[in-house]
Structures are given as C-alpha cells and as structure tokens.
Scaffold this motif. Sequence first.
Motif, PDB file in Angstrom:
ATOM      1  N   ILE A 166       0.859  -1.192   0.000  1.00 47.67           N
ATOM      2  CA  ILE A 166       0.000   0.000   0.000  1.00 47.67           C
ATOM      3  C   ILE A 166       0.893   1.239   0.000  1.00 47.67           C
ATOM      4  CG2 ILE A 166      -1.777   1.294   1.253  1.00 47.67           C
ATOM      5  CD1 ILE A 166      -2.660  -1.364   2.493  1.00 47.67           C
ATOM      6  N   ASN A 167       0.852   1.994  -1.085  1.00 53.75           N
ATOM      7  CA  ASN A 167       1.662   3.202  -1.140  1.00 53.75           C
ATOM      8  C   ASN A 167       1.259   4.155  -0.016  1.00 53.75           C
ATOM      9  OD1 ASN A 167       3.100   2.382  -3.422  1.00 53.75           O
ATOM     10  ND2 ASN A 167       1.562   3.205  -4.818  1.00 53.75           N
ATOM     11  N   THR A 168       2.260   4.693   0.655  1.00 50.81           N
ATOM     12  CA  THR A 168       2.025   5.556   1.808  1.00 50.81           C
ATOM     13  C   THR A 168       2.831   6.842   1.682  1.00 50.81           C
ATOM     14  OG1 THR A 168       1.554   3.696   3.288  1.00 50.81           O
ATOM     15  CG2 THR A 168       2.244   5.747   4.317  1.00 50.81           C
ATOM     16  N   TYR A 169       2.203   7.928   2.043  1.00 51.33           N
ATOM     17  CA  TYR A 169       2.882   9.225   2.034  1.00 51.33           C
ATOM     18  C   TYR A 169       2.962   9.745   3.469  1.00 51.33           C
ATOM     19  CZ  TYR A 169       4.424  13.786   0.373  1.00 51.33           C
ATOM     20  OH  TYR A 169       5.168  14.925   0.130  1.00 51.33           O
ATOM     21  N   VAL A 170       4.165  10.064   3.907  1.00 55.45           N
ATOM     22  CA  VAL A 170       4.392  10.581   5.259  1.00 55.45           C
ATOM     23  C   VAL A 170       4.665  12.082   5.183  1.00 55.45           C
ATOM     24  CG1 VAL A 170       5.829  10.478   7.329  1.00 55.45           C
ATOM     25  CG2 VAL A 170       5.306   8.375   6.072  1.00 55.45           C
ATOM     26  N   ILE A 171       3.845  12.869   5.869  1.00 57.48           N
ATOM     27  CA  ILE A 171       4.025  14.325   5.908  1.00 57.48           C
ATOM     28  C   ILE A 171       4.871  14.673   7.122  1.00 57.48           C
ATOM     29  CG2 ILE A 171       2.858  16.556   6.055  1.00 57.48           C
ATOM     30  CD1 ILE A 171       0.396  15.229   4.838  1.00 57.48           C
TER      31      ILE A 171
END
Length: 422
Positions: A166-171
């Motif tokens: 699952i592609n995940t983006y961390v801010i």
Amino acid sequence: MNAIKTYGNYIKKYAEPHPAVSRKMIDIGLHLEQFRTEHFAAKEMPKAYRKLNTLGVKNTLSALEHPDQTVWSNLFAPVEIFQCFGLNALSMECLSSFLSGFTCEDYFIDRAEQKGIASTLCSYHKNFIGAVDSGVIPPAAFGVTTSMICDGNINTFRYIEKNHSINTYVIDVPNTYSEDAVSYLVSQLKELISTLEGLTGKVFHMDDLSEVLSRENESKACYKEFLKLQRDRYYPSTLTLQMYMLFATHLNIGTPETLDLFRSFAEDIKSYPEFHGKRIVWVHLLPFYQETLKHYFNLGKDYQIQVTEMNLDYMEPLDTDHPLEALATKMLNNLYNGPYERKASMVTKLAKDMRADGVINFCHWGCKQSSGGVFRLREALREADIPLLVIDGDGMDRRNSHDGQIKTRLEAFLEVVNQKGM
C-alpha cells in the motif's frame, strides 16, 4: 452486550480459516448498527448526536465496502485534500475502535504480537495491524500519515506499506511555526496532490479545496456556538458519541454532511433545559467500554462530559484564498504539535470557559504523549483550582482495563467535585 460478544466470537472464529466471512460479518454488523442509529436510537439521545452516530458508522462502513476509494490516515492528515478527489478518509484509530466495539480486539492484537510486533506498541496500532495482516480488513487504496504527535504512526504505516504493498505518504511536520516551515509543508502537500492525481486519474482544482475549507470554517463556527450553549444546558451524550465527534471534527470536516451536522448541534441545543449537574472536560481518549464510566456519563443527568479537548486541537479560521498555506498552518499550530505546555494552557482555559467542575485525563497505555505530559497539566489545573482525575488504562484492549481501580478513583474524584460545589 452478550449478543455482541457472541457475534464477536464468530468473527474471531472465522478470521483465520475464512477471513472473507469475518469481513462480511463486520459489514453486516455495521449495516445493522447504521439502521439502528437511524431508526431506533435511544429516545434520550439528542437529534444531533443521532446524526453523529450514523455518520461514524456510515463512514467506517463505506471505507470497508469501497477500499479502492479509501485513504487510511491518522487523525491529523489533511483530509480536506482527499475530499477533492472523492476519497474517504478512515483513521486506523477509528477503525480499531470499531473492531473493539465488536469485542474482537484481543484476537487481532494477539495476532500482531505473534507476528513480532512489540507488546509495548499502542493497542490501537496492534489491533489495526493484526486486522489487516489477517486479511479480514481489505487494503485501502493509499495511506497518509503525519510525523506529529504519535511516534508509532510512521512505523505502523511503513509496516503496512511493506507487507501489503500500500503506497504511503508521510508528511513531515516541523515542531514550530515559521514561514519556512509553512513553505516546507506546502511543498509536501503539492507532492501529495500530484501523487493522488496519478492514483485517481482526476485533476485537482484549488477552488474545490477552498470550498471545503469554507465549509470547515462554518462548521467550526457552529461548533463554537454549540459549546457556548453547552456550558449551561443539559445535552446528554455517551462516551462513544464523544469519541465519534472525531469523525466530524477531523475525518469528515469540510463535507456538506458534516456542516449540516454542526448546524444541527448549534440549533438543537437551544431547545434543551438548563443543566444542574456537574460539568466535566475530558482529555485524550475515551475507554467507551468501561462499565463504571458508562454508568456515570452515558446519558446521565448528574454528570455531563461537555467536550473532549481532542476535538478542539485547531479552531482558527482557515484562509480560503490560500488553502494549502492554511492547511500547513493548521498542522503547524495544532494543539498537539510543539511543547506540552500549550496543551496544558488550552485545557485549563477550556475548563474555565466551560465552567467545568473538574477535568478527567485518560492516560492510554502505550501513549507516551498522554502519560508524559500529565504532570504539566496537573500543575496548570492546580493553579486554577480545578480538580483533576488521572485515569490509567487502555482505550482499546479490555484486558488492560482495571475496572475496580477506575471505579474507586472515579467515585472519590466525583465526591471531591460534589463537595467543592457546596
């Protein structure tokens, strides 16, 4: 409760050999709960809280039935952007709470630990990981989390990304506000938008985001009006409903449905009578299953939880002319970002503004933020002469709930509160 526990046992029974069956049982259970909240809610429950109840169940059910249109997030992700792409936001904390509502959290927590997840990790995270690993919870289309507040979020989302593709983006959110920090966050939001455009095939329009923020501003204005009236009125709720407010103030903030909800809160409370009991401000999570707390606070006339501070982590109006900068500012100036003294000061002011007779802080097991900062909060409230009760427990795992201790300490605290008002 026995029927729910029996139903939960069947979910656990089929989770290993037939995860799709367990998932279907969860879906059916949520459909039944949505029908109940819409047509057979307790008569004592105010209209706006009935709407909130339905919103929370509907949001979770939609995310589980349409995972391809769902973003897994934490509570502080910029959900306003997701709405511009027609995506649902479901936080792993809220999903875990619903699994606990089915009384099957022990199975998923144990499964996560058996796979090597540390026993000291927050039970919300372990419940979530175990449910996804089991195949009972379908993978979402995308994952977004932030670096702020919870030090377990990033590792949990990276685990899901690695093990379930699952592609995940961390801010990455800086600890302090500055123009450079705003620019840094805006650049990340633009990158997130570009990623979502590629994922959905939809083109992002800044005007759509401005409309979302405009509804968010109006929603918060209505919520503030509600809270002013809540100081003096009897408007009963439950521990679960106080927790469900996070669906409105965070995961669905800015939607037309949520704006309608907050308008209902502001209007409906006007018809309710004056409250003559004791007013409580709640801090942090709510162990909604705990019997003693339910006895005193669920639709009670003697003690009323007026507000939970988590729902007021950022209440300033957002600049709709510069929406990305506004979202960056919202994250940077969030109550939970930066030193704990900000939270202690805010809770003290909130208790004064709400004319609270006392404050209860729930220290969730595994959460360093809630346990580590409570001493600062105690000092601030002591100076304001506001009684504070600190409860240690687990908002998720019933096995870590010390019912006898909670009952003894709560009743002693309420006795102090009652005597103070005499």
